[in-house]
Write a protein that holds these residues in place. Structure first.
Motif, PDB file in Angstrom:
ATOM      1  N   GLU A  22       3.571 -58.829   2.415  1.00 43.24           N
ATOM      2  CA  GLU A  22       2.316 -58.088   2.374  1.00 43.24           C
ATOM      3  C   GLU A  22       2.004 -57.722   0.927  1.00 43.24           C
ATOM      4  N   GLU A  23       0.719 -57.701   0.610  1.00 46.51           N
ATOM      5  CA  GLU A  23       0.291 -57.423  -0.756  1.00 46.51           C
ATOM      6  C   GLU A  23      -0.209 -55.993  -0.929  1.00 46.51           C
ATOM      7  N   SER A  24       0.073 -55.123   0.032  1.00 45.62           N
ATOM      8  CA  SER A  24      -0.393 -53.743  -0.016  1.00 45.62           C
ATOM      9  C   SER A  24       0.556 -52.867   0.778  1.00 45.62           C
ATOM     10  N   PRO A  25       0.769 -51.608   0.347  1.00 45.48           N
ATOM     11  CA  PRO A  25       1.605 -50.698   1.129  1.00 45.48           C
ATOM     12  C   PRO A  25       0.924 -50.191   2.394  1.00 45.48           C
ATOM     13  N   ASP A  26      -0.320 -50.566   2.627  1.00 44.22           N
ATOM     14  CA  ASP A  26      -1.013 -50.096   3.830  1.00 44.22           C
ATOM     15  C   ASP A  26      -0.269 -50.481   5.107  1.00 44.22           C
ATOM     16  N   ILE A  27       0.533 -51.544   5.057  1.00 38.09           N
ATOM     17  CA  ILE A  27       1.293 -51.978   6.234  1.00 38.09           C
ATOM     18  C   ILE A  27       2.250 -50.893   6.703  1.00 38.09           C
ATOM     19  N   TYR A  28       2.643 -49.997   5.809  1.00 39.55           N
ATOM     20  CA  TYR A  28       3.574 -48.940   6.196  1.00 39.55           C
ATOM     21  C   TYR A  28       3.002 -48.022   7.276  1.00 39.55           C
ATOM     22  N   ALA A  29       1.689 -47.999   7.402  1.00 37.54           N
ATOM     23  CA  ALA A  29       1.054 -47.146   8.406  1.00 37.54           C
ATOM     24  C   ALA A  29       1.111 -47.749   9.804  1.00 37.54           C
ATOM     25  N   ASP A  30       1.540 -48.997   9.920  1.00 37.35           N
ATOM     26  CA  ASP A  30       1.627 -49.665  11.220  1.00 37.35           C
ATOM     27  C   ASP A  30       3.001 -49.364  11.833  1.00 37.35           C
ATOM     28  N   ALA A  31       3.050 -48.409  12.733  1.00 43.72           N
ATOM     29  CA  ALA A  31       4.320 -47.936  13.281  1.00 43.72           C
ATOM     30  C   ALA A  31       5.061 -49.035  14.020  1.00 43.72           C
ATOM     31  N   ALA A  32       4.340 -49.909  14.703  1.00 47.29           N
ATOM     32  CA  ALA A  32       5.006 -50.970  15.459  1.00 47.29           C
ATOM     33  C   ALA A  32       5.688 -51.959  14.525  1.00 47.29           C
TER      34      ALA A  32
END
Length: 235
Positions: free
Chosen positions: A39-49
Motif C-alpha cells: 500500500e502507498e498510504s497509511p490509510d489502510i491502517y483504518a481498515d480493521a479487517a
C-alpha cells in the motif's frame, strides 16, 4: 505451512527511496512464507479487517501525516498482536504530527549531525559520518543480533529521542565537536525492540540509502527483525 500476511506500507519523502528500499525485502518475506500486500498510504491502517488478518507491517514512510482513524487502527492492531517493523526515517521519522505514534514506536529522529561546516557541500553527503554500531549486552544474546559484532558504517548517524520501554540491542555515540552546541558525547539507540500489548515493534536506525540496506550486517539485522516482529501464534 500456513501462509502469513505482511503489509508493506511505503511513501513519504522520496529521498529514502521507499519503493526500491522495501523492494529489497519483499522477496525475503515471500521466501519465508508471507503473502505480501503493498500500500502507498497509511490509510489502510483504518481498515480493521485487513489489520486483523495481517501478521506484520513493514513501514517505510518518512515524515508525511497520518489520520486519526489510521493511527487508532494501527495502535489497536499492534496491541492485539500485529508486528510493526522498519528502518531509519521510514519508521523513526514518520508522522511528526502525532505524539501517539511516537509513543507506539518508542523513538523519534531528532537530528543527524553533520560534518564540519567547512567540509559541507550542500548535499546529503554532508551528514554522512563514519560511526560504530555497538551491541549491548542484550544485543549480543538477542535472536535479532546474536553473533553480530560491533560494526562500522558511513552514513547518517541518527540522534534519537527515546524512552525506557525500549529493549535496546545496539547503540551509537555522537562525539563532541567544536562546531556543535552539545558538550558531552550523546549515546542513542541504533536498534531496538518494543513490546506493545500483544504486539512487537522492531526499529533499526541505519537504512538511509540502498547501499546501507545492503550492508551484510544491516541486512541480516533487518531480516531477522522482520521475522521476530511478526505476529506470534499466541497473539
Amino acid at each position: 505451512m500456513t501462509t502469513r500476511h505482511a503489509l508493506v506500507v511505503r511513501g513519504g519523502w522520496d529521498g529514502h527511496r521507499p519503493v526500491e528500499a522495501t523492494g529489497l525485502y519483499i522477496p525475503f518475506l515471500e521466501a519465508n512464507g508471507f503473502a505480501v500486500r503493498v500500500e502507498e498510504s497509511p490509510d489502510i491502517y483504518a481498515d480493521a479487517a485487513v489489520m486483523a488478518a495481517t501478521d506484520l507491517v513493514l513501514q517505510c514512510i518518512t515524515m508525511s501525516e497520518i489520520s486519526q482513524d489510521a493511527l487508532t487502527g494501527l495502535r489497536a492492531a499492534v496491541r492485539a498482536g500485529l508486528g510493526l517493523a522498519g528502518w531509519h526515517g521510514g519508521i523513526a521519522d514518520s508522522y511528526r504530527n502525532s505524539s501517539d505514534y511516537l509513543q507506539l514506536v518508542g523513538g523519534q529522529f531528532a537530528t543527524h549531525p553533520s560534518k564540519s561546516p567547512d567540509r559541507c557541500t550542500g548535499d546529503q553527503s554532508d551528514n554522512y559520518l563514519p560511526y560504530t554500531v555497538e551491541m549491548t549486552a542484550l544485543g549480543r544474546e538477542h535472536q535479532i543480533t546474536a553473533g553480530i559484532a560491533d560494526f562500522e558504517l558511513t552514513t547518517e548517524q541518527y540522534w534519537v529521542l527515546h524512552d525506557d520501554l525500549n529493549d535496546v540491542l545496539a547503540t551509537t555515540t555522537h562525539p563532541t565537536q567544536p562546531y556543535h552546541p552539545w558538550r558531552r558525547p550523546i549515546t542513542s539507540p541504533a536498534i531496538w525492540t518494543r513490546l506493545w500489548g500483544e504486539g512487537r515493534v522492531f526499529v533499526a536506525t541505519p537504512g538511509h540509502s540502498l547501499d546501507v540496506l545492503e550492508d551484510p550486517n544491516v541486512r541480516t539485522i533487518i531480516e531477522r527483525g522482520l521475522l521476530w516482529a511478526a505476529r506470534t501464534a499466541s497473539a
